[in-house]
Design an enzyme around this catalytic site. Structure first.
Site, short mmCIF file in Angstrom:
data_model
loop_
_atom_site.label_atom_id
_atom_site.label_comp_id
_atom_site.label_asym_id
_atom_site.label_seq_id
_atom_site.Cartn_x
_atom_site.Cartn_y
_atom_site.Cartn_z
N GLY A 56 11.23 56.02 16.87
CA GLY A 56 12.62 56.05 17.28
C GLY A 56 13.25 57.42 17.27
N GLN A 57 12.52 58.44 16.76
CA GLN A 57 13.08 59.78 16.69
C GLN A 57 12.19 60.75 17.46
OE1 GLN A 57 15.11 60.70 12.73
NE2 GLN A 57 13.41 59.42 12.12
N LYS B 267 21.15 57.36 27.99
CA LYS B 267 21.39 58.41 26.99
C LYS B 267 20.84 59.74 27.49
CE LYS B 267 19.45 55.98 23.63
NZ LYS B 267 19.35 54.62 24.19
N MET C 158 10.57 49.29 14.95
CA MET C 158 11.14 49.03 13.63
C MET C 158 11.04 47.56 13.21
SD MET C 158 14.48 51.45 13.48
CE MET C 158 14.51 53.06 14.22
N CYS D 216 12.05 54.22 9.13
CA CYS D 216 11.83 53.62 10.46
C CYS D 216 10.36 53.47 10.84
CB CYS D 216 12.59 54.38 11.53
SG CYS D 216 12.07 56.08 11.77
N MET D 217 9.44 54.26 10.33
CA MET D 217 8.06 54.11 10.80
C MET D 217 6.98 54.34 9.75
SD MET D 217 7.03 57.65 11.68
CE MET D 217 6.98 57.80 9.93
#
Length: 813
Positions: free
Chosen positions: A393-394, A96, A356, A180-181
C-alpha cells in the site's frame, strides 16, 4: 525537440500548449487542482510550451509504482501526465495519480521548525532543531527510537538504518509497514526462505482466473485491476473470484463473490488443500521435486516450524472438509469444491492477489503461508499467469522496508541483527569497528509505542522518538493506549518530520518541515520488485528540507559532540562523501547537500548488500535511464543490465541452477524446495457478544491515500469524499432505527468514534458487520481497533473487532 514533436499538427500543438499554460495559471492563482493530460499521450507528444520541462517520476501514492511525467515551469509543478513509456501503467493513472502534483501546494505546508514550549509552538532555526535532537540522543542513546515508513525513499531508509544500527548500536527502528504488510514478509520467508513475490504484474495480463483474497484492488490498486478488466473489453475471458467480508467495487466486476466470515480465509485455504489431497488432484510431480511439508512445533512455534511428512500433512488436513469449512468460513461447501476444482485444473492459470485484508490478521503469517501452499500443492506456480502475489500500500514498502530492512530485527539485504556473521558483513560494508551492531532486536511498532507512552518510572524505556514520513497518531491501533497517553508524560519527547500538520504533530514537541516527492531526489521499490528513480524538480517551500538530510545532519552533530559511533574505522564521519580530489563535501550543511548526488552515494553503498540474497540491483545510473528494473538485475556479456520478471523459474531467473526447472535457492530447508504449510484454524482475537454485538472492519477508499494528509489537500478528491463514514446493512440500520446520514457512535472496549451512516453505499457489508475507512483525521476510528497482533509478524489485526453502534443524532437538513 524531437522530430515527431516538430511534425505535430499545429492545431493539436496549440491545444496542448494552451492546456499546459492554463495549468501554470491555475497554479499561480493558488488552485491546487492540476490539469490532467490524458493517458493517450505519448511522451513525445507532451505539451511543449516555452519554459515547460517534463521529467519522469514514480507516483507518490500506493505500491503499484505507476510512472508519471511531471511538467515544471517557473519552479512549480504545473501539470501531470500518465507516462505511456512506463511498463507498469502504460500511461494510465488512477484518480489520485492524476492529481499527485497538487499535493505539493496545500495552503498549510509546514515551512519552518517548531518547538513546543509550555504548550505553545515557537519557530526555531534548523541549527537549534538539530542541536536539540542530537543532544537528547547523546544524553541517552539507548532510549531513542526511530519510527519510519514505507514512504521513505530507499536512500532515506538506508541512511536511517545505518545511523541507528551502525552508528548508535540501537535497533529501536521500525516502520509503519509493520502495520500493513509485515505478515506478507513472514509468509514469503516461511515458504521460500526469502521475501517478495516470485511473479510480477505480467501475471495479471496472462491469468485465466484472478482470485482476490480479502482484497479490493478496484479501489486500492485501480490501475492494476484495470489490467485485468481491460482484457475483457478486448474480448479475452478472465474469471474474477472475489473472496471478501463485504461487497465492494471489486465484487461488481467479479464473476463469483464468496462472502466469508472474518478469519474465514484460513478455513478456505485449508479446505482447498484438503480437497486437492482428498481427490488426489494435486500436482504430484511438482510437489515431489520442489516442495516439503511443514507444520508449527507443538510448543514454542517458530517461523521456520518443523518438517512433517506428506502422510502427516494428510492426517492434519483431513478434518477440513467442505462442510467444516462452510461452518467456519460461511462460504458454502459447493463453492469450496469449485475453488478446489479450479486449482486442480492445470490447463488454466491462476493468480491470487491480496493486501491488508490478509496481512492485518492475527493469523497473518499462517494465511499468507497457506495461500502460497495452495498454489504450490496445485502446481499453479512459476508460469506467467500462475502466481500468489501480495500487493503493498505504500510506494516503497518493498524497496525500503523489506529490501533495506528498516525493521527492528533486520539489516540491509536480508541480513538480521541476531546472526553474528550478518552483523560482521554489515560492519565490513560500513567500515565500522567490530561489535558496532547490537545483537538484540529492537522494539517492533506496537511494543515501541507501548514503551513510549508508558511512564518512565513504570519501565517505559523509550523517552525520545523521531517519526519521519508517517502519521502514527492516526494509523496505530488502539490509539488511546498506544499514542494518546503521551500527552500527559512530560519527560517524553516526540519529534515529527512531516509536510502538513497531522494527528501526530498534535502531540509533537518538535516539528520539522519536510520536502515532498519531486522536491527531492528519490528511489522507490514497488510491489513487483521494480526499483524506480527520480530527480528533484522543484524547491520545497520555506525552510522545508529532505528527510535524508535531517538524518545525516543529526548524525554529524553527534560526530561533532564526540559520539564514537558516528566515526568509521578510519575516524571518518560514517556518511562522509568526498569529491574527486578527496576533499569531504559537507553534506550535513543543507546549502551543500545538493553539491553532489547524495542518493547515488547511498544507493551504491547499499547495492553491496543486495547480492547477499540474490536481490541484485543495477548501478544507480541504469535506473536514471529506465522506468524501473525488476530485481534481480544482472549484467550481460555485452555490458547491459537485464531485469528478472519471474523468480525461481529457470526460463527467466539467472540464479536457478543449470538443469533445474525450478530452484528455491534460499530454501529454509536448504534443499532448494519451498514449504507447504499446515496451520490449524484459530478463532479471531475478539468476537462479537451481547455487549458488543457487531464486527468492525477498517480500510481505505479510492479517493484518499493512507491517512489523507496529502489527498485531503486536493480539492477535487476532498469534494468527492469529504468525510469518513460507517457502512451499515439496511436491516441492521432498520433494527436500530437508524436512517441514512444519521450520526452514530461506534463503541468498542477501547474507545469511541462518531460517524455518519451510509446504507447501500459503495461498500455493502453483511448483517452484523460495519466498515469504516481510516483516512479522516477528524474521525479517528483507530480509537476503537485493537492491538492484538500476529505472533510472528507482529502485525496488528485491524479487520475484526467487536463494537456496538448507537444513534447519536439526526442529520441536519
Amino acid at each position: 525537440m524531437s522530430r515527431s514533436m516538430k511534425m505535430m499538427d499545429p492545431d493539436r500543438r496549440s491545444l496542448l500548449k494552451s492546456v499546459a499554460m492554463a495549468a501554470a495559471g491555475s497554479m499561480v492563482a493558488g488552485n491546487t487542482s492540476l490539469p490532467i493530460v490524458h493517458a493517450d499521450q505519448a511522451v513525445r507528444d507532451l505539451p511543449n510550451a516555452d519554459g515547460l520541462t517534463w521529467n519522469k517520476a514514480p507516483c507518490r501514492f500506493c505500491g503499484t509504482g505507476c510512472h508519471v511525467q511531471v511538467g515544471v515551469e517557473d519552479g512549480r509543478v504545473v501539470a501531470v501526465a500518465g507516462d505511456k513509456a512506463a511498463d507498469v501503467n502504460k500511461g494510465l493513472l488512477c484518480v489520485k495519480g492524476y492529481h499527485v502534483g497538487g499535493i505539493l501546494y496545500g495552503n498549510d505546508r509546514l515551512t519552518q521548525p517548531l518547538l513546543r514550549n509550555n504548550g505553545k509552538l515557537t519557530a526555531i532555526t534548523w541549527d537549534e532543531a538539530i542541536e536539540t535532537i542530537a543532544q537528547r540522543i547523546f544524553d541517552s542513546p539507548s532510549t531513542f527510537a526511530f519510527y519510519g515508513s514505507g514512504q521513505w525513499t530507499i536512500p532515506e531508509g538506508y541512511a536511517a538504518q545505518k545511523f541507528m544500527k551502525g552508528g548508535l548500536g540501537n535497533n529501536h527502528i521500525d516502520p509503519n509497514a509493520r502495520l500493513c504488510m509485515a505478515s506478507a514478509v513472514t509468509g514469503f520467508l516461511a515458504t521460500y526462505g526469502v521475501d517478495e513475490p516470485a511473479g510480477c504484474y505480467q501475471d495479471l495480463d496472462e491469468c485465466d482466473v484472478l482470485i482476490t483474497w480479502g482484497n479490493n484492488p478496484a479501489e486500492m490498486h485501480p490501475v492494476l485491476f484495470s489490467r485485468v478488466t481491460d482484457r475483457r473489453s478486448r474480448g479475452e475471458t478472465v474469471r474474477i473470484i472475489d473472496i471478501g467480508t463485504r461487497r465492494t467495487r471489486t465484487t461488481d466486476a467479479a464473476s463469483d463473490y464468496l462472502e466469508m466470515k472474518p478469519h474465514g480465509d484460513v478455513a478456505i485455504a485449508l479446505g482447498i488443500m484438503h480437497l486437492l489431497i482428498e481427490n488426489d488432484n494435486y500436482d504430484k510431480s511438482f510437489v515431489e521435486k520442489h516442495c516439503n511439508f511443514r507444520g508449527a512445533e507443538a510448543s514454542e512455534p517458530t517461523l521456520q516450524g518443523e518438517q512433517i511428512s506428506e502422510d502427516d500433512f494428510r492426517k492434519r488436513i483431513s478434518k477440513y472438509t467442505p462442510e467444516l469449512v462452510e461452518e467456519l468460513s460461511g462460504v458454502p461447501a459447493d463453492k469450496i469444491r469449485m475453488l478446489a476444482d479450479l486449482f486442480g485444473n492445470h490447463d488454466i492459470r491462476i493468480t491470487s492477489l491480496w493486501c491488508m485484508g490478509m496481512n492485518q490478521h492475527t493469523m497473518g503469517t499462517a494465511i499468507n503461508s497457506m495461500v502460497h501452499g495452495v498454489h504450490l500443492l496445485s502446481g499453479h506456480f512459476g508460469r506467467p499467469g500462475d502466481a500468489p502475489t501480495s500487493l503493498t500500500g505504500q510506494p516503497s514498502a518493498c524497496g525500503t522496508v523489506r529490501e533495506v530492512g528498516t525493521l527492528a530485527h533486520a539489516l540491509p539485504g536480508g541480513r538480521v541483527v541476531a546472526k553474528p556473521e550478518h552483523r560482521q558483513q554489515s560492519e565490513a560494508f560500513w567500515n565500522m569497528n567490530p561489535n558496532s551492531i547490537n545483537a538484540v532486536p529492537g522494539y517492533h511498532t506496537v511494543k515501541m509505542f507501548e514503551q513510549f507512552t508508558k511512564p518512565t518510572a513504570d519501565g517505559g524505556d523509550i523517552t525520545t522518538m523521531f517519526v519521519q514520513v508517517t502519521n502514527p497518531g492516526q494509523t496505530l491501533p488502539n490509539l488511546n493506549a498506544l499514542f494518546n497517553d503521551k500527552k500527559d508524560l512530560d519527560d517524553k519527547f516526540l519529534i515529527v518530520s512531516d509536510v502538513y500538520p497531522t494527528a501526530t504533530t498534535e502531540l509533537a514537541d518538535l516539528i520539522l518541515p519536510a520536502a515532498l516527492w519531486v522536491e527531492k531526489n528519490g528511489v522507490y521499490g514497488n510491489s513487483e520488485r521494480r526499483t524506480q528513480q527520480w530527480f528533484k524538480m522543484v524547491d520545497p517551500p520555506g525552510q522545508a528540507r529532505d528527510d535524508c538530510w535531517m538524518t545525516i545532519a543529526i548524525a554529524h552533530k553527534l560526530f561533532e559532540l564526540g559520539y564514537e559511533g558516528m566515526k568509521d574505522k578510519d575516524g571518518d564521519f560514517i556518511f562522509a562523501v568526498k569529491d574527486d580530489e578527496g576533499e569531504e563535501i559537507p553534506i550535513w550543511e543543507f546549502e551543500h547537500y545538493y553539491a553532489t548526488n547524495v542518493d547515488k552515494h547511498l544507493f551504491e553503498e547499499y547495492r553491496q548488500f543486495t547480492t547477499m540474497k540474490h536481490k541484485n540491483l543495477a548501478p544507480y545510473d541504469e535506473y536514471v535511464k529506465a522506468r524501473g528494473l525488476r530485481w534481480p538485475v544482472v549484467e550481460q556479456e555485452d555490458g547491459s543490465w537485464r531485469e528478472t520478471r519471474f523468480r525461481f523459474s529457470a526460463f527467466d531467473d539467472p540464479f536457478v541452477k543449470e538443469g533445474q526447472e525450478f530452484d528455491f535457492y534460499h530454501s529454509s530447508s536448504e534443499d532448494g524446495r519451498a514449504q507447504i504449510w499446515f496451520h490449524e484454524y484459530a478463532p479471531p482475537p475478539e468476537m462479537p457478544d451481547d455487549e458488543y454485538p457487531m464486527w468492525l472492519c477498517t480500510g481505505r477508499v479510492l479517493e484518499h491515500w493512507h491517512t489523507g494528509t496529502m489527498t485531503r489537500r486536493l480539492a477535487p478528491l476532498n469534494r468527492a469524499m469529504p468525510t469518513a463514514y460507517v457502512e451499515m446493512h439496511l436491516e441492521d440500520a432498520k433494527a436500530a432505527n437508524i436512517r441514512q446520514g444519521e450520526i452514530v457512535t461506534i463503541e468498542s472496549r477501547r474507545g469511541t468514534c462518531e460517524l455518519p451512516v451510509w446504507i447501500d453505499g459503495r461498500g455493502r457489508p453483511p448483517r452484523g458487520t460495519v466498515f469504516v475507512p481510516f483516512f479522516d483525521e477528524t474521525k479517528l476510528i483507530n480509537n476503537c481497533t485493537l492491538e492484538a497482533h500476529d505472533p510472528f509478524s507482529k502485525q496488528p489485526d485491524y479487520k475484526k473487532c467487536a463494537v456496538r453502534v448507537k444513534k447519536l443524532a439526526k442529520v441536519k437538513s
